[in-house]
Write a protein that holds these residues in place. Sequence first.
Motif, PDB file in Angstrom:
ATOM      1  N   THR A   1      -0.788  23.473  10.624  1.00 17.58           N
ATOM      2  CA  THR A   1      -1.325  24.821  10.423  1.00 17.58           C
ATOM      3  C   THR A   1      -0.866  25.383   9.087  1.00 17.58           C
ATOM      4  OG1 THR A   1       0.548  25.934  11.502  1.00 17.58           O
ATOM      5  CG2 THR A   1      -1.298  25.241  12.907  1.00 17.58           C
TER       6      THR A   1
ATOM      7  N   ALA B   1      -8.007  25.185  10.287  1.00 19.53           N
ATOM      8  CA  ALA B   1      -8.540  25.995  11.381  1.00 19.53           C
ATOM      9  C   ALA B   1      -9.368  25.136  12.328  1.00 19.53           C
ATOM     10  CB  ALA B   1      -9.374  27.150  10.832  1.00 19.53           C
ATOM     11  N   ALA B   2     -10.188  24.252  11.775  1.00 20.46           N
ATOM     12  CA  ALA B   2     -11.049  23.400  12.606  1.00 20.46           C
ATOM     13  C   ALA B   2     -10.213  22.471  13.480  1.00 20.46           C
ATOM     14  CB  ALA B   2     -11.993  22.596  11.718  1.00 20.46           C
TER      15      ALA B   2
ATOM     16  N   ASN C   1      -8.605  24.557  16.288  1.00 18.51           N
ATOM     17  CA  ASN C   1      -9.654  24.939  17.239  1.00 18.51           C
ATOM     18  C   ASN C   1     -10.084  23.754  18.107  1.00 18.51           C
ATOM     19  OD1 ASN C   1     -10.022  27.723  16.818  1.00 18.51           O
ATOM     20  ND2 ASN C   1     -11.234  27.357  14.973  1.00 18.51           N
ATOM     21  N   GLN C   2     -10.167  22.585  17.503  1.00 18.18           N
ATOM     22  CA  GLN C   2     -10.554  21.390  18.264  1.00 18.18           C
ATOM     23  C   GLN C   2      -9.531  21.087  19.359  1.00 18.18           C
ATOM     24  OE1 GLN C   2     -11.483  17.871  15.931  1.00 18.18           O
ATOM     25  NE2 GLN C   2     -10.953  16.510  17.618  1.00 18.18           N
TER      26      GLN C   2
ATOM     27  N   LEU D   1      -7.481  23.212  20.749  1.00 16.02           N
ATOM     28  CA  LEU D   1      -7.530  24.285  21.748  1.00 16.02           C
ATOM     29  C   LEU D   1      -8.684  24.072  22.720  1.00 16.02           C
ATOM     30  CD1 LEU D   1      -6.791  27.378  19.468  1.00 16.02           C
ATOM     31  CD2 LEU D   1      -5.274  26.444  21.223  1.00 16.02           C
ATOM     32  N   ARG D   2      -9.793  23.518  22.227  1.00 16.09           N
ATOM     33  CA  ARG D   2     -10.971  23.298  23.067  1.00 16.09           C
ATOM     34  C   ARG D   2     -10.849  22.058  23.938  1.00 16.09           C
ATOM     35  NH1 ARG D   2     -13.849  24.342  18.233  1.00 16.09           N
ATOM     36  NH2 ARG D   2     -14.110  22.083  17.985  1.00 16.09           N
TER      37      ARG D   2
ATOM     38  N   ILE E   1      -9.238  31.370  14.227  1.00 15.37           N
ATOM     39  CA  ILE E   1      -8.902  30.612  15.430  1.00 15.37           C
ATOM     40  C   ILE E   1      -9.524  31.267  16.659  1.00 15.37           C
ATOM     41  CG2 ILE E   1      -7.035  29.687  16.853  1.00 15.37           C
ATOM     42  CD1 ILE E   1      -7.299  28.533  13.957  1.00 15.37           C
ATOM     43  N   ASP E   2     -10.174  30.456  17.475  1.00 17.05           N
ATOM     44  CA  ASP E   2     -10.778  30.908  18.736  1.00 17.05           C
ATOM     45  C   ASP E   2      -9.829  30.535  19.880  1.00 17.05           C
ATOM     46  OD1 ASP E   2     -12.303  31.574  20.916  1.00 17.05           O
ATOM     47  OD2 ASP E   2     -13.761  29.949  20.649  1.00 17.05           O
ATOM     48  N   PHE E   3      -9.127  31.539  20.383  1.00 21.80           N
ATOM     49  CA  PHE E   3      -8.162  31.304  21.456  1.00 21.80           C
ATOM     50  C   PHE E   3      -8.799  31.391  22.850  1.00 21.80           C
ATOM     51  CE2 PHE E   3      -5.546  32.723  17.894  1.00 21.80           C
ATOM     52  CZ  PHE E   3      -4.517  31.793  17.910  1.00 21.80           C
ATOM     53  N   SER E   4     -10.101  31.660  22.923  1.00 22.05           N
ATOM     54  CA  SER E   4     -10.734  31.878  24.224  1.00 22.05           C
ATOM     55  C   SER E   4     -10.626  30.688  25.180  1.00 22.05           C
ATOM     56  CB  SER E   4     -12.202  32.287  24.055  1.00 22.05           C
ATOM     57  OG  SER E   4     -12.950  31.258  23.419  1.00 22.05           O
TER      58      SER E   4
END
Length: 300
Positions: free
Chosen positions: A20, A64-65, A68-69, A71-72, A95-98
């Motif tokens: 990061t 970031a990608a 995010n990967q 996290l998904r 960052i998409d933490f959802s």
Amino acid sequence: MNYRIPPYLQPGDKVAIVCTARKFSVEEAQPAIALLESWGLQVVLGQTIGLDNFQLGGTDAARAADLNQQLRDPEIKAIWCARGGYGTVRIIDAIDFSPLEQQPKWLIGFSDVTTLHSHMHNLGLATIHGIMAFSVPSAMEESKTSLYHALFGQPLSYSIEAVNGNRKGSASGVLVGGNLSILYSLLGSESSMDTKGKILFLEDLDEYLYHVDRMMHNLKRNGMLKDLAGLLIGGMTDMHDNSIPFGYNAQEIILDAVKEYNYPVAFCFPAGHGASNWALKLGTIVELEVTDNQVNVAFS
């Protein structure tokens, strides 16, 4: 707020290592891979491992990608940041933490990773402040063992000898914090946390004493020191002074900033940039006891 604690790891689980912030090579990753595999875990190297963008482990978009990967990906149970330095704040808003709403997973690191700890705390997620992949070759055995205990849900408690300057007392609360410079840099942003009723942990490295004073007073002016349950200070490592001395050391600066408040304060906890970096489960309840002789930190 109720803080969600990710599932503790089991043998066979997959852990991703990502950049990061600063760059980290595949060769440098080998000791960290060996450590995780010795714990029965599978290692996934993120696409940023081996990327070289001056100081950073790839462009902002690439870092970031990669995060995010991971996290998904439902197979990834924990994300271990490769190293600190600088750069996480450059990607935090991308960052998409959802995915963590349905599948919380452990995020591990310290130093610059405090950006993620603080932001995720505001989302109600527990994280682990501990050694990073880069740290493994030089990490002391207790630091590695404490990370293992934290990740696998084993009992976690610490006792250290008391030092002069501690303020006695007992406290219970959610543990928050990390690197002082990073927390200071986040003030006023959506990643800055509410510390009311919590136990705040602080550590830092390579700072001038007047800047430590500036940062503590800014935390104070932002209300981050007023209503704490307790204050736990880790390594204030390699501090600097000017040719005309500032006149106070880091411990004295911190005590002066909190002198009007009444809660226990403990110094020299072995976490941060020093030789020892014991794992701390941020976003979980801890019992802090500061006596004449020792400091006890016990996680629920």
